[in-house]
Design a protein around this motif. Structure first.
Motif, mmCIF file in Angstrom:
data_model
loop_
_atom_site.group_PDB
_atom_site.id
_atom_site.type_symbol
_atom_site.label_atom_id
_atom_site.label_comp_id
_atom_site.label_asym_id
_atom_site.label_seq_id
_atom_site.Cartn_x
_atom_site.Cartn_y
_atom_site.Cartn_z
ATOM 1 N N PHE A 160 -46.802 -59.595 42.756
ATOM 2 C CA PHE A 160 -45.439 -59.785 43.462
ATOM 3 C C PHE A 160 -45.474 -59.702 44.766
ATOM 4 O O PHE A 160 -46.378 -58.590 45.275
ATOM 5 C CB PHE A 160 -44.219 -59.229 43.000
ATOM 6 N N PHE A 217 -37.550 -62.157 38.266
ATOM 7 C CA PHE A 217 -37.905 -61.205 39.290
ATOM 8 C C PHE A 217 -36.586 -60.947 40.434
ATOM 9 O O PHE A 217 -36.566 -59.759 40.787
ATOM 10 C CB PHE A 217 -38.826 -61.686 40.409
ATOM 11 N N PHE A 218 -35.480 -61.872 40.294
ATOM 12 C CA PHE A 218 -34.681 -61.572 41.564
ATOM 13 C C PHE A 218 -33.081 -61.372 40.820
ATOM 14 O O PHE A 218 -32.511 -60.576 41.419
ATOM 15 C CB PHE A 218 -34.455 -62.945 42.291
ATOM 16 N N TYR A 268 -32.650 -57.515 39.825
ATOM 17 C CA TYR A 268 -32.963 -56.440 40.833
ATOM 18 C C TYR A 268 -31.812 -56.631 41.714
ATOM 19 O O TYR A 268 -31.441 -55.782 42.127
ATOM 20 C CB TYR A 268 -34.124 -56.761 41.495
ATOM 21 N N THR A 269 -31.481 -57.796 42.069
ATOM 22 C CA THR A 269 -30.450 -58.020 43.146
ATOM 23 C C THR A 269 -29.074 -57.518 42.709
ATOM 24 O O THR A 269 -28.355 -56.735 43.463
ATOM 25 C CB THR A 269 -30.271 -59.486 43.554
ATOM 26 N N TRP A 281 -27.350 -54.409 44.923
ATOM 27 C CA TRP A 281 -26.253 -54.620 45.742
ATOM 28 C C TRP A 281 -24.823 -54.341 44.824
ATOM 29 O O TRP A 281 -23.789 -54.730 45.296
ATOM 30 C CB TRP A 281 -26.147 -56.090 46.165
ATOM 31 N N VAL A 287 -31.003 -62.269 52.188
ATOM 32 C CA VAL A 287 -31.219 -61.199 51.432
ATOM 33 C C VAL A 287 -32.459 -61.436 50.662
ATOM 34 O O VAL A 287 -33.563 -60.850 50.877
ATOM 35 C CB VAL A 287 -30.060 -60.738 50.732
ATOM 36 N N ARG A 337 -35.787 -63.248 52.127
ATOM 37 C CA ARG A 337 -36.744 -62.491 53.084
ATOM 38 C C ARG A 337 -37.957 -62.236 52.347
ATOM 39 O O ARG A 337 -38.905 -61.718 52.913
ATOM 40 C CB ARG A 337 -36.110 -61.142 53.807
ATOM 41 N N ILE A 338 -37.752 -62.447 51.147
ATOM 42 C CA ILE A 338 -39.094 -62.312 50.263
ATOM 43 C C ILE A 338 -39.895 -63.575 50.211
ATOM 44 O O ILE A 338 -39.494 -64.697 49.829
ATOM 45 C CB ILE A 338 -38.795 -61.985 48.555
ATOM 46 N N TYR A 359 -46.849 -58.165 50.552
ATOM 47 C CA TYR A 359 -45.451 -58.204 50.328
ATOM 48 C C TYR A 359 -44.931 -58.835 51.488
ATOM 49 O O TYR A 359 -43.669 -59.496 51.558
ATOM 50 C CB TYR A 359 -44.972 -56.568 50.344
ATOM 51 N N ASN A 395 -41.728 -52.574 41.566
ATOM 52 C CA ASN A 395 -40.262 -53.058 41.495
ATOM 53 C C ASN A 395 -39.893 -53.193 40.114
ATOM 54 O O ASN A 395 -40.753 -53.668 39.236
ATOM 55 C CB ASN A 395 -39.768 -54.397 42.157
ATOM 56 N N ARG A 426 -36.965 -49.801 42.175
ATOM 57 C CA ARG A 426 -38.369 -49.332 42.299
ATOM 58 C C ARG A 426 -38.696 -47.904 42.256
ATOM 59 O O ARG A 426 -38.190 -46.867 42.501
ATOM 60 C CB ARG A 426 -38.935 -50.092 43.783
ATOM 61 N N TYR A 454 -27.324 -49.311 53.414
ATOM 62 C CA TYR A 454 -27.120 -50.603 53.676
ATOM 63 C C TYR A 454 -25.871 -51.401 54.012
ATOM 64 O O TYR A 454 -24.959 -51.374 53.241
ATOM 65 C CB TYR A 454 -27.790 -51.444 52.199
ATOM 66 N N TYR A 499 -28.500 -55.925 58.799
ATOM 67 C CA TYR A 499 -29.816 -55.337 57.813
ATOM 68 C C TYR A 499 -30.865 -55.669 58.723
ATOM 69 O O TYR A 499 -31.598 -56.633 58.414
ATOM 70 C CB TYR A 499 -29.398 -56.210 56.716
HETATM 71 N N1 UDP Z 1 -35.209 -58.541 45.749
HETATM 72 C C1 UDP Z 1 -35.282 -58.983 44.460
HETATM 73 N N2 UDP Z 1 -36.503 -58.573 43.541
HETATM 74 C C2 UDP Z 1 -37.399 -57.795 44.196
HETATM 75 C C3 UDP Z 1 -37.630 -57.475 45.348
HETATM 76 C C4 UDP Z 1 -36.340 -57.832 46.354
HETATM 77 O O1 UDP Z 1 -34.376 -59.515 43.880
HETATM 78 O O2 UDP Z 1 -38.452 -57.507 43.502
HETATM 79 C C5 UDP Z 1 -34.237 -58.959 46.577
HETATM 80 C C6 UDP Z 1 -33.036 -57.870 46.561
HETATM 81 O O3 UDP Z 1 -31.953 -58.507 46.772
HETATM 82 C C7 UDP Z 1 -33.389 -57.050 47.719
HETATM 83 C C8 UDP Z 1 -33.913 -58.092 48.818
HETATM 84 O O4 UDP Z 1 -34.849 -58.929 47.890
HETATM 85 O O5 UDP Z 1 -32.196 -56.397 48.049
HETATM 86 C C9 UDP Z 1 -34.813 -57.696 49.876
HETATM 87 O O6 UDP Z 1 -36.029 -57.191 49.313
HETATM 88 P P1 UDP Z 1 -36.617 -56.132 50.293
HETATM 89 O O7 UDP Z 1 -37.835 -55.329 49.383
HETATM 90 O O8 UDP Z 1 -37.244 -56.530 51.635
HETATM 91 O O9 UDP Z 1 -35.632 -54.831 50.353
HETATM 92 P P2 UDP Z 1 -35.609 -53.726 51.382
HETATM 93 O O10 UDP Z 1 -36.907 -52.937 51.427
HETATM 94 O O11 UDP Z 1 -34.670 -53.697 52.608
HETATM 95 O O12 UDP Z 1 -34.656 -52.631 50.291
#
Ligand code: UDP
Ligand code: FAD
Length: 381
Positions: free
Chosen positions: A93, A146-147, A150-151, A155, A166, A169-170, A180, A281, A291, A324, A359
């Motif tokens: 990932f 994956f998303f 986690y999201t 949040w 949000v 950025r991945i 990453y 993660n 994570r 955040y 952010y």
């Molecule tokens: N995210 C996700 N799955 C992952 C990693 C990230 O869904 O495995 C989403 C999640 O909403 C997260 C956002 O992508 O808040 C940004 O990830 P990042 O790792 O940049 O977050 P940070 O390090 O700022 O907490």
């Protein structure tokens, strides 16, 4: 001119540095017992260098920011690599060709993966939220894997209720680049962020730092011509329109001796480590943390022990750290009311992640602090 600066994180210290080198007098206060704000790092009881407020991976595309910070630190280059643990295994990932091979259980080419994506991605030309931005790139299966979970955990909102930036950025790649992040410069300050900011402060003539000091106490105690505020903007205005939404976090640290780590070798694949990558993660909904970070992978610290940190998302209330700001349309509308008040405060400048409710990463707040200081230097010339 006399400046009072609230917050000894990147924003406050960089602003003080520029202002004091232009002949101004700066007093910095922070209510925490240390500098560096959320980027603070320290050696824990096991002797392992740890990021106290969650993993901070420095990265930037700005050579100007690298040049500025390089006056105060050497760098330890890192290709930050992470994994995602779901359906009982560690997946490569962010999503890349190796992830696709794991998904289909056989070797594949970039063309195979591109074909899969063109058959599965949703036709959404202008993604309006974080669900659409991922569905439009990879389709439902990889999004759900994956998303989505986690999201929701991170949040407590559905990706549909968050700005595209949000999850956007991945990176998602069809080659085997499994880093990453995508920025051109990725490195950790060689002796850590605390040392970096101490060095900037040491080059700020006449600047004084008062820790364990709240703004409420400081505003009377340190007479000033101008205030720079890097704390939460709603707190500054007494939350008169109600609190802005934030997410908080809880960290659980666990250390292991070199002897204990021997048993983990079949899982970590590397002697002296607990898990196979710097960050793993956990997108599944029934795992309460998002994570686990084992920073030793990135710092390259030569030490037999290791420390892992489990990160649990937490509802925010005023007794907790507002880690955040929430990137979502309703939160942006609530922030705008405070931003209007801020514009009318001609004797206060609001900078940083919390005062501008953005952010933002460390390089971005560094750039913001430099720009704000330059404006103030011109204004008070
Ligand atoms: N995210 C996700 N799955 C992952 C990693 C990230 O869904 O495995 C989403 C999640 O909403 C997260 C956002 O992508 O808040 C940004 O990830 P990042 O790792 O940049 O977050 P940070 O390090 O700022 O907490
Ligand atoms: P802060 O670091 O929040 O500093 C503000 C300071 O003001 C704090 O020390 C606070 O105690 C003080 N303060 C606030 N109110 C008051 C008051 N009323 N009185 C006195 N003091 C006050 N960025 C990256 O570039 N890469 C990453 O990988 C990364 N990962 C992150 C992971 C997590 C979990 C978090 C939360 C953030 C991450 N960031 C990352 C963002 C990074 O932390 C910020 O960009 C940066 O620290 C912001 O600096 P700042 O000075 O604006 O704010």
């Amino acid at each position: 001119m006399k400046f009072l600066i609230v917050g000894a994180g990147f924003s406050g210290i960089v602003a003080a540095h520029r202002l004091s080198n232009a002949g101004h007098k700066c007093t910095i206060v922070d209510r925490r017992p240390h500098l560096a704000g959320n980027a603070h790092d320290s050696h824990d009881k096991a002797g392992v260098l740890t990021h106290n407020y969650g993993p901070h991976y420095f990265r930037t595309n700005s050579q100007r920011i690298v040049d500025y910070l390089s006056q105060f630190t050497d760098w330890h280059p890192v290709d930050y690599t992470i994994k995602s643990f779901t359906e009982g295994k560690h997946w490569p990932f962010p999503i890349n060709l190796n992830t696709f091979e794991e998904l289909i259980g056989k070797p594949a080419t970039a063309a195979d993966f591109e074909r899969y994506l063109s058959e599965n991605r949703h036709d959404i030309p202008d993604p309006k939220n974080s669900e659409e931005v991922i569905l439009s790139q990879v389709g439902s299966r990889l999004y759900e894997l994956f998303f989505e979970g986690y999201t929701l955990k991170q949040w407590k909102r559905h990706p549909r209720e968050l700005d595209p930036s949000v999850c956007g950025r991945i990176p998602i790649r069809t080659n085997r680049d499994d880093r990453y992040l995508s920025e051109s410069f990725q490195a950790l300050p060689k002796n850590g962020y605390t040392a970096l900011l101490e060095n900037i402060l040491a080059d700020s003539p006449g600047t004084t730092l008062h820790l364990n000091t709240d703004f409420q106490e400081a505003r009377e105690k340190f007479p000033h011509d101008h205030l720079i505020f890097t704390g939460a903007i709603d707190e500054y205005f007494g939350r008169r329109f109600g609190p802005l939404p934030y997410r908080s976090l809880r960290f659980e640290h666990e250390s292991f001796s070199g002897r204990e780590l021997r048993e983990r070798e079949p899982i970590s694949g590397k002697p002296g480590f607990w898990q196979p990558a710097m960050q793993v993660n956990y997108p599944e909904k029934d795992v309460p943390f998002t994570r686990i970070v084992e920073l030793k992978h990135a710092t390259g610290q030569q030490i037999a022990a290791t420390t892992i940190v489990r990160e649990f998302p937490d509802d925010w209330d005023p007794s907790k750290e507002p880690y955040y700001p929430v990137p979502a349309p309703d939160a942006a509308a609530a922030y705008r009311k405070y931003a209007t008040l801020a514009e009318a405060e001609t004797n206060t400048t609001f900078i940083g992640r919390l005062a501008t409710y953005r952010y933002y990463n460390m390089d971005q707040v560094t750039g913001m602090a430099i720009a704000a200081a330059e404006n103030l230097i011109k204004r008070f010339a």
